[in-house]
Scaffold this active site. Structure first.
Site, PDB file in Angstrom:
ATOM      1  N   SER A   1      -4.705   7.727   7.508  1.00 55.24           N
ATOM      2  CA  SER A   1      -4.046   8.202   6.526  1.00 55.24           C
ATOM      3  C   SER A   1      -4.652   6.569   5.148  1.00 55.24           C
ATOM      4  O   SER A   1      -4.314   6.933   4.381  1.00 55.24           O
ATOM      5  CB  SER A   1      -2.253   7.852   6.371  1.00 55.24           C
ATOM      6  OG  SER A   1      -2.126   9.197   6.863  1.00 55.24           O
TER       7      SER A   1
ATOM      8  N   SER B   1      -3.097  10.315   3.626  1.00 57.17           N
ATOM      9  CA  SER B   1      -1.000  10.219   2.417  1.00 57.17           C
ATOM     10  C   SER B   1      -1.242   8.997   2.185  1.00 57.17           C
ATOM     11  O   SER B   1      -0.712   8.762   0.768  1.00 57.17           O
ATOM     12  CB  SER B   1      -0.196  10.245   3.940  1.00 57.17           C
ATOM     13  OG  SER B   1       0.261   9.582   4.750  1.00 57.17           O
TER      14      SER B   1
ATOM     15  N   LYS C   1       3.196   1.011  -0.744  1.00 64.95           N
ATOM     16  CA  LYS C   1       3.509   2.830  -0.321  1.00 64.95           C
ATOM     17  C   LYS C   1       4.492   3.096  -0.314  1.00 64.95           C
ATOM     18  O   LYS C   1       5.530   1.886   0.360  1.00 64.95           O
ATOM     19  CB  LYS C   1       2.639   3.083   0.892  1.00 64.95           C
ATOM     20  CG  LYS C   1       2.285   4.752   1.543  1.00 64.95           C
ATOM     21  CD  LYS C   1       1.705   4.944   2.495  1.00 64.95           C
ATOM     22  CE  LYS C   1       1.698   6.207   3.093  1.00 64.95           C
ATOM     23  NZ  LYS C   1       1.488   6.542   3.974  1.00 64.95           N
TER      24      LYS C   1
END
Length: 476
Positions: A175, A151, A76
């Protein structure tokens, strides 16, 4: 070889000459090119990954390879990787290059994982739909008109679409688990203090946790085994020894499982998800496990407490992006005051600004006691009640999400409705407990949904074992 193969089976195939790290990498690179429209990757480290793949093939042949040899993993875009860009999907960090490795990246490299690239996410990990990235939406590979969740939406989409074998995401209020649910993969949030946050761009420091996103439980266990454990750069970490999770995937005896009555009976829960949960409870009972409903009267306080506390921490954490130290500096700035104002106004997106303002408000002199202080007390009550339930039961079993993936743009202009998408995931973060989302549900609309389990502190071994059991007995 398909993406559903485990890391262990992949290593065996490479040793037998059936495939190679280079071949696996080439397949992923071709898949990324073919699926560019998903917008999952912000950057692919093609040349470096190729060199690492060749090196790992040699190591596998001579028997000196690490635990994760052959694993092609993406990270990420809020995890630091030395000499590579990291932006948290924000314009304010556009062009910023990390000076060091995050601890998790360091540990992946030490065990011969091949880092493929950095993944799109909601800006500064703030969002539940991946619509808040400065670099555009990520599409759900199952239905490209739908959100992938957030996210860590880029991570979930990449794993599901077969663009990498696994990914590392971060979970502040769901997330990892929420996008895992919407994209039909496994998403694990470890106990707070199990995995080092060093080198993870902070959103809310007392909530953030890094974890694996995979196609199966075995891979999640092996990756956690590598990234977990003490680290001199993160003082919040437990010194407790890290078990060999990947070798502890068999459950012992019958289990006691609680579900929260308020979650299952919630008006906002999709009726098909409710009936799937109830059918799962019944199936577990038939296999000899105890499954009972318990009262949790604080469901309506979870999201408000979470957003008061996380925005307060974000307001403090994001103060460092000021146009002076590093990151974006406005070309229209003329003095110190305008440098701060214009750089931050231009660099941050709408949702990040909203959360900074909300956090600054709840920390302000006249409102600190009414909001921040009260939310801390509520957090303590939620933590104690959750731990009280887990003192009588082995696990809490609830839905991961109230529904299946939303249409892109469906709730982006209604922040409160979007925040309520986190209603079932924030409890584990408020309590600091390990939680996993398993791809066990299929809706009549053709979209998947996850079932979530929460375990006691540092009980990832038990959580992964029951997860493996459920995947073997309940999947499809």
């Amino acid at each position: 070889m398909g993406a559903a193969n485990t890391i262990i089976s992949l290593q065996s195939a490479i040793k037998e000459g059936l495939t190679s790290c280079v071949e696996q990498l080439d397949n992923y690179l071709a898949a990324i090119e073919k699926n560019k429209d998903l917008n999952a990757f912000l950057e692919v480290f093609e040349e470096e990954a190729l060199q690492q793949a060749k090196k790992t093939d040699r190591k596998l042949r001579d028997g000196s390879a690490g635990k994760l040899a052959g694993l092609v993993i993406a990270i990420k875009d809020n995890l630091c990787y030395k000499d590579h860009q990291v932006s948290a999907s924000s314009k304010i960090l556009n062009g910023f290059t990390s000076l060091y490795n995050s601890t998790v990246v360091e540990r992946l490299i030490a065990e011969d994982a091949i880092i493929l690239g950095r993944l799109n996410c909601d800006e500064f990990a703030m969002g539940s739909s991946n619509e808040n990235s400065a670099y555009g939406n990520v599409l759900n590979p199952i239905d490209k008109t739908k959100i992938p969740g957030g996210s860590s939406g880029g991570a979930a989409a990449a794993v599901k679409a077969g663009l990498c074998h696994a990914a590392l995401g971060t979970d502040t209020g769901g997330s990892i688990r929420q996008p895992a649910s919407l994209c039909d993969i496994v998403g694990l949030k470890p106990t707070y203090g199990r995995v080092s946050r060093h080198g993870c761009i902070a959103y809310a420091s007392s909530f953030d946790q890094i974890g694996p996103m995979t196609n199966n439980v075995e891979d999640a266990a092996l990756i956690l085994e590598v990234i977990a454990g003490p680290d001199e750069y993160d003082s919040t970490l437990s010194t407790k020894e890290v078990p060999e999770y990947s070798k502890l995937l068999e459950i012992k005896g019958k289990k006691r499982i609680a579900y929260l009555n308020e979650c299952i009976n919630s008006e906002g829960l999709d009726p098909e998800i409710r009936s799937t949960m109830e059918a799962s409870f019944e199936k577990l009972r038939k296999k000899g496990h105890t499954v009972e409903g318990v009262d949790f009267p604080f469901l309506d306080f979870l999201v408000p407490a979470y957003y008061v506390l996380t925005t307060a921490e974000a307001s403090s954490n994001l103060a460092r992006y000021d146009g002076i130290h590093y990151g974006h500096r406005s070309k229209e700035a003329t003095d110190l005051d305008s440098t701060y104002k214009k750089s931050r106004s231009e660099g941050f997106g709408k949702e990040v600004k909203r959360r900074i303002m909300l956090g600054t408000f709840v920390l302000s002199a006249g409102y600190y006691d009414a909001y921040y202080s009260k939310a801390q007390k509520v957090r303590r009550i939620i933590k104690e009640k959750t731990e009280d339930i887990l003192s009588a039961y082995d696990f809490i079993m609830i839905p991961t999400t109230p529904g299946t993936a939303l249409k892109i743009g469906e709730k982006i202009n209604d922040p409160v409705a979007m925040y309520l998408e986190d209603i079932f995931t924030v409890q584990a973060n408020l309590a600091g407990l390990p939680s996993i989302s398993l791809p066990l549900g299929q809706h009549s609309n053709g979209l998947p949904f996850g079932i979530q389990l929460i375990a006691g502190q540092m009980k990832e071994d038990a959580l992964l074992a029951i997860s493996e059991y459920l995947m073997a007995n309940f999947r499809n």
